[in-house]
Design an enzyme around this catalytic site. Structure first.
Site, PDB file in Angstrom:
ATOM      1  N   ALA A 268     -16.986  68.451 -76.218  1.00  0.00           N
ATOM      2  CA  ALA A 268     -17.602  69.594 -75.533  1.00  0.00           C
ATOM      3  C   ALA A 268     -16.683  70.806 -75.663  1.00  0.00           C
ATOM      4  CB  ALA A 268     -17.819  69.257 -74.063  1.00  0.00           C
TER       5      ALA A 268
ATOM      6  N   GLY B 227     -17.361  64.451 -76.378  1.00  0.00           N
ATOM      7  CA  GLY B 227     -18.802  64.557 -76.607  1.00  0.00           C
ATOM      8  C   GLY B 227     -19.183  64.226 -78.037  1.00  0.00           C
TER       9      GLY B 227
ATOM     10  N   GLU C 131     -19.560  60.680 -78.070  1.00  0.00           N
ATOM     11  CA  GLU C 131     -20.753  60.333 -77.295  1.00  0.00           C
ATOM     12  C   GLU C 131     -22.032  60.580 -78.090  1.00  0.00           C
ATOM     13  OE1 GLU C 131     -19.285  62.644 -73.948  1.00  0.00           O
ATOM     14  OE2 GLU C 131     -19.515  60.878 -72.681  1.00  0.00           O
TER      15      GLU C 131
ATOM     16  N   GLU D 123     -11.126  62.600 -72.793  1.00  0.00           N
ATOM     17  CA  GLU D 123     -11.417  63.490 -71.672  1.00  0.00           C
ATOM     18  C   GLU D 123     -10.339  63.485 -70.591  1.00  0.00           C
ATOM     19  OE1 GLU D 123     -13.570  61.744 -73.340  1.00  0.00           O
ATOM     20  OE2 GLU D 123     -15.495  62.759 -73.446  1.00  0.00           O
TER      21      GLU D 123
HETATM   22  N1  T1G Z   1     -13.162  72.959 -76.977  1.00  0.00           N
HETATM   23  C1  T1G Z   1     -12.912  74.232 -77.362  1.00  0.00           C
HETATM   24  N2  T1G Z   1     -12.068  74.566 -78.362  1.00  0.00           N
HETATM   25  C2  T1G Z   1     -11.455  73.565 -78.998  1.00  0.00           C
HETATM   26  C3  T1G Z   1     -11.656  72.205 -78.660  1.00  0.00           C
HETATM   27  C4  T1G Z   1     -12.575  71.926 -77.596  1.00  0.00           C
HETATM   28  N3  T1G Z   1     -12.853  70.687 -77.216  1.00  0.00           N
HETATM   29  N4  T1G Z   1     -10.884  71.450 -79.481  1.00  0.00           N
HETATM   30  C5  T1G Z   1     -10.231  72.300 -80.288  1.00  0.00           C
HETATM   31  N5  T1G Z   1     -10.566  73.553 -80.006  1.00  0.00           N
HETATM   32  C6  T1G Z   1     -10.088  74.757 -80.679  1.00  0.00           C
HETATM   33  C7  T1G Z   1      -8.616  74.988 -80.384  1.00  0.00           C
HETATM   34  O1  T1G Z   1      -8.457  75.678 -79.163  1.00  0.00           O
HETATM   35  C8  T1G Z   1      -8.208  75.821 -81.590  1.00  0.00           C
HETATM   36  O2  T1G Z   1      -8.675  77.136 -81.357  1.00  0.00           O
HETATM   37  C9  T1G Z   1      -9.055  75.241 -82.725  1.00  0.00           C
HETATM   38  O3  T1G Z   1     -10.151  74.567 -82.098  1.00  0.00           O
HETATM   39  C10 T1G Z   1      -8.275  74.247 -83.571  1.00  0.00           C
HETATM   40  O4  T1G Z   1      -7.761  73.283 -82.647  1.00  0.00           O
HETATM   41  C11 T1G Z   1     -18.876  65.891 -72.637  1.00  0.00           C
HETATM   42  C12 T1G Z   1     -16.615  66.678 -71.407  1.00  0.00           C
HETATM   43  C13 T1G Z   1      -9.904  68.313 -82.467  1.00  0.00           C
HETATM   44  C14 T1G Z   1      -7.812  66.973 -82.822  1.00  0.00           C
HETATM   45  O5  T1G Z   1     -10.166  66.694 -75.824  1.00  0.00           O
HETATM   46  O6  T1G Z   1      -7.716  67.251 -79.746  1.00  0.00           O
HETATM   47  O7  T1G Z   1     -16.002  66.343 -74.777  1.00  0.00           O
HETATM   48  O8  T1G Z   1      -6.445  78.301 -81.482  1.00  0.00           O
HETATM   49  O9  T1G Z   1      -5.352  73.775 -83.159  1.00  0.00           O
HETATM   50  O10 T1G Z   1      -4.549  70.496 -84.582  1.00  0.00           O
HETATM   51  O11 T1G Z   1     -17.702  63.876 -72.347  1.00  0.00           O
HETATM   52  O12 T1G Z   1      -8.197  70.328 -81.263  1.00  0.00           O
HETATM   53  O13 T1G Z   1      -7.935  78.204 -83.494  1.00  0.00           O
HETATM   54  O14 T1G Z   1      -8.586  79.611 -81.498  1.00  0.00           O
HETATM   55  O15 T1G Z   1      -6.036  71.684 -81.899  1.00  0.00           O
HETATM   56  O16 T1G Z   1      -6.557  70.312 -86.167  1.00  0.00           O
HETATM   57  C15 T1G Z   1     -12.872  66.332 -75.394  1.00  0.00           C
HETATM   58  C16 T1G Z   1      -9.574  68.454 -78.038  1.00  0.00           C
HETATM   59  C17 T1G Z   1     -13.435  67.574 -74.775  1.00  0.00           C
HETATM   60  C18 T1G Z   1     -10.391  67.175 -78.133  1.00  0.00           C
HETATM   61  C19 T1G Z   1      -8.058  69.259 -83.795  1.00  0.00           C
HETATM   62  N6  T1G Z   1     -12.251  66.643 -76.650  1.00  0.00           N
HETATM   63  N7  T1G Z   1      -9.171  68.938 -79.337  1.00  0.00           N
HETATM   64  O17 T1G Z   1      -6.668  69.438 -83.810  1.00  0.00           O
HETATM   65  O18 T1G Z   1      -6.588  71.940 -84.354  1.00  0.00           O
HETATM   66  S1  T1G Z   1     -14.189  67.242 -73.215  1.00  0.00           S
HETATM   67  C20 T1G Z   1     -10.903  66.826 -76.757  1.00  0.00           C
HETATM   68  C21 T1G Z   1      -8.220  68.303 -80.071  1.00  0.00           C
HETATM   69  C22 T1G Z   1     -15.630  66.413 -73.643  1.00  0.00           C
HETATM   70  C23 T1G Z   1     -17.641  65.136 -73.007  1.00  0.00           C
HETATM   71  C24 T1G Z   1     -16.382  65.769 -72.542  1.00  0.00           C
HETATM   72  C25 T1G Z   1      -7.811  68.983 -81.332  1.00  0.00           C
HETATM   73  C26 T1G Z   1      -8.405  68.360 -82.600  1.00  0.00           C
HETATM   74  P1  T1G Z   1      -7.843  78.390 -82.006  1.00  0.00           P
HETATM   75  P2  T1G Z   1      -6.315  72.661 -82.962  1.00  0.00           P
HETATM   76  P3  T1G Z   1      -6.019  70.523 -84.815  1.00  0.00           P
END
Ligand code: T1G
Length: 688
Positions: free
Chosen positions: A60, A99, A102, A122
């Site tokens: 998400a 997500g 999911e 999450e």
């Molecule tokens: N939401 C918004 N922006 C995100 C994002 C996210 N989930 N993940 C990454 N970004 C942006 C980040 O801020 C950066 O932006 C760019 O993407 C590159 O990220 C419903 C509620 C995927 C392994 O916890 O672990 O889903 O700085 O530098 O090193 O149940 O990003 O370029 O402007 O980290 O290649 C759960 C979080 C969400 C994964 C990639 N998901 N992300 O790593 O690039 S909650 C997470 C990561 C959810 C559901 C629930 C990593 C990555 P900018 P990066 P990277």
């Protein structure tokens, strides 16, 4: 369009496209829902859903979490996929996280590329899966694996996912493989939501709960996730989803989720400022001078990042020590499966050890990591400057010493920066990039580029005693010693800070690093110490008693062998003696009072650091405290935590403490300015 749809021979192809990581926001949810209807309207044989850019979906869009949820909500979208009479196949490349995972679990079938990863992280953002993950994952992989994956938040690789039953196949080309799946086979797979939930297992949940209380103390989301998984087992699927969603929405707006999101985005914002981008020197060959613990750790981090590395030492014994230490780090990485034998051999090939500075002639960067003696550092930097290319960057790993003074002695001081690594250098993510008064943009930019290459969190620091982190640490320790002297013990202080969320308290931490380091700094600072500032002599007494920490078998604690630590009454008595010599009566501080004082001391010093422009922003200070000094991540970092208390309240508390000791508790002018202006520390900027 964040979701594109096309069909060919009754096969639908749905592409998720929201660069860079296909974060799932309202537009993508809307597009997915339309894709379900489109596929059913066209009575397709199947839908293959995949992500653009080699990424399935990162979850998400966390940027939406601070706003009210917008329809369609992801659970409804995924139920539509799950219940669709047109079966969906998830073709997973890159990552399918949160997500994203999911979405995949709502599909009838999942096929992963060999290097792809899938998971529900999450809890690392202070929430729980909010779109069916706590109900679907146990149905797919069983209770044990689901509890582990959800409560620890760690993604798994393709083979592990295959073995666990989370995905059906691992294929080099998941989209092609999805196209080739036999229709009858696909037609036999029931929707995930129709899978039977696994039987409840009270022992499993009890053990998991105890484990989480120990390993993730203070963190709300993991325990709540466990509760939701357990409750969901006895609920009809859709009621389980409703329960899950309620807890997700509650946590999402809570303090811990906000704090973890703050750190998540602050870490990603920690990049070279725009004007520095593109001017970095490309470092292919780096020199590390000094093969001790820090130097060898830095050398190993550089090797692991693919660089050619030369380690310079004074003599054969030094070279042998460096080689042995780097060898041990390589062995440890092999044992943990972080690298394989071929990678270990490649690292060894890229490393040279020498006593000859001429070996540095082809390097673009040198990092001196010898002991903290200014004269020695001057000599080393001068020898490096004499042999290295004119545009090479010269860096010092000093923790405290004056980078400007080091640079001033060189022909070209603009090439000098500090690169302050934290032990163990190949593991700790923080890298303080210390900007000298004359450091060039290219030198600083090269520091940032190196940090990115090493996977470190770079924070720009100005030159002062201790830069950002160690200067705050000095105040933290001073406050701890004062509390100890006036009315506590090292173990009560440590317990108070562990209760706050630190993995260990200041005294146990110092026993690890050695009391002699701080002692050497106190001696160095003695000539310039403020005579009006109270000085606590207990730590000096410890040195006199030979209690240097773990390395001498005794420091603030005794280490009788076997790994444990024992409170030492002799140490507690030192405070009683010193108080007697000082003619003062002692008090008996409570845990919360101890914690309050130590945090206020750090916040006050950090505000001065920000005010002086040594740190560029409060969020940079948060990164330093979380990634370098063990400040609990789920508290958001020192300054984010201070903002949660409110600057006005902090100033009021400091003013009361200042009546006790006006020097030690002198309220930072920046705190006063923010309090008067009603400004948060996050908004504060250095007083230029
Ligand atoms: N939401 C918004 N922006 C995100 C994002 C996210 N989930 N993940 C990454 N970004 C942006 C980040 O801020 C950066 O932006 C760019 O993407 C590159 O990220 C419903 C509620 C995927 C392994 O916890 O672990 O889903 O700085 O530098 O090193 O149940 O990003 O370029 O402007 O980290 O290649 C759960 C979080 C969400 C994964 C990639 N998901 N992300 O790593 O690039 S909650 C997470 C990561 C959810 C559901 C629930 C990593 C990555 P900018 P990066 P990277």
């Amino acid at each position: 369009m964040q979701v594109t749809m096309r069909s060919e021979n009754h096969v639908g192809y749905v592409t998720l496209s929201n660069p860079p990581v296909n974060a799932i926001g309202q537009a993508l949810r809307q597009g997915l829902l339309e894709a379900v209807r489109w596929a059913e309207r066209d009575r397709l044989d199947r839908v293959i859903v995949f992500g653009a850019g080699g990424v399935f979906a990162a979850g998400a869009d966390a940027k939406e979490f601070d706003s009210p949820p917008q329809v369609p909500h992801l659970p409804e979208v995924l139920n539509a996929i799950d219940e669709s009479f047109v079966p969906w196949i998830a073709a997973i490349e890159g990552v399918a996280l949160g997500g994203g995972a999911e979405i995949a679990m709502a599909c009838r079938m999942r096929i992963m590329a060999p290097d792809a990863r899938i998971g529900l992280p999450e809890v690392t953002l202070g929430v729980i899966p909010g779109a069916g993950g706590t109900a679907r994952l146990p149905r797919l992989v069983g209770l044990q694996k689901a509890v582990e994956m959800i409560t620890m938040g760690k993604p798994i690789g393709a083979q592990e996912a295959r073995s666990a039953g989370l995905v059906h196949a691992v294929e080099d080309d998941p989209i092609e493989a999805a196209f080739m799946v036999n229709s009858e086979e696909l037609g036999c797979i029931v929707p995930t939501w129709e899978f039977h939930a696994p039987a409840h297992d009270p022992d499993l949940f009890h053990m998991a709960r105890e484990n989480l209380k120990a390993k993730m103390a203070g963190q709300e989301a993991p325990l709540r996730a466990l509760e939701v998984i357990e409750a969901g087992l006895s609920l009809p699927f859709h009621q389980a989803l409703t329960q899950e969603r309620q807890v997700f929405l509650e946590l999402k707006t809570g303090p811990q989720a906000k704090a973890l999101r703050h750190i998540f985005f602050a870490q990603r914002a920690a990049k070279a400022p725009a004007h520095l981008r593109g001017v970095a020197l490309e470092v292919r060959h780096a020199v590390v001078v000094g093969g001790g613990t820090m130097g060898a750790g830095i050398a190993y981090a550089l090797l692991a990042a693919g660089l050619q590395v030369t380690v310079l030492e004074a003599d054969a014994a030094g070279l042998q020590r460096a080689e042995d230490t780097i060898g041990k780090l390589t062995e440890a990485s092999l044992r943990r499966g972080i690298i394989d034998a071929a990678q270990a051999a490649d690292q060894r090939r890229r490393m040279t050890l020498s006593t000859q500075y001429s070996e540095a002639a082809s390097a673009q960067l040198a990092i001196e990591a010898v002991f903290e003696d200014m004269a020695v550092k001057h000599e080393i930097l001068a020898k490096l400057e004499a042999v290295m290319p004119a545009d090479a960057v010269l860096a010092t790993n000093t923790s405290y010493l004056d980078v400007n003074e080091m640079a001033a002695r060189l022909m070209d001081p603009t090439r000098v920066i500090g690169l302050h690594f934290f032990a163990p250098a190949h593991i700790m993510k923080l890298l303080e990039i210390v900007q000298g008064a004359q450091s060039s943009d290219r030198a600083i930019s090269t520091g940032y580029a190196l940090a990115k290459r090493l996977g470190k969190v770079p924070v720009l620091a100005g030159v002062c005693d201790g830069f950002i982190g160690n200067r705050i640490l000095a105040r933290y320790r001073e406050a701890a010693d004062t509390v100890f002297m006036d009315g506590s013990t090292p173990w009560d202080v440590d317990e108070a800070m562990v209760d706050f969320g630190y993995a260990m308290g200041p005294y146990e931490a110092q026993d690890l690093s050695g009391l002699d380091i701080a002692h050497a700094n106190r001696q160095r600072q003695a000539p310039t110490r403020d005579p009006n500032r109270r000085y606590i002599p207990i730590a000096d007494r410890m040195i006199e008693l030979g209690k240097l920490g773990r390395k001498t078998g005794a420091g603030w604690y005794r280490y009788p062998g076997g790994g444990g630590k024992v409170e030492d009454p002799i140490v507690a008595d030192l405070a009683i003696e010193e108080a007697h010599f000082a003619g003062m009566s002692r008090t008996d501080y409570s845990g919360p009072e101890i914690c309050r004082r130590l945090l206020l001391a750090m916040i006050n010093e950090a505000a001065d650091i920000l005010d002086a422009g040594i740190a560029q922003s409060a969020s940079d200070i948060d990164l330093v405290t979380v990634f370098g000094y063990g400040f609990p991540r789920w508290r958001g970092g020192l300054m984010d935590y201070a903002d949660s208390l409110g600057v006005k309240a902090i100033v009021a508390q400091l003013e009361i403490l200042a009546r006790e000791d006006p020097v030690a508790w002198k309220v930072s002018p920046l705190l006063r300015r923010c309090a008067e202006a009603g400004q948060s520390l996050a908004e504060a900027r250095p007083k230029l």
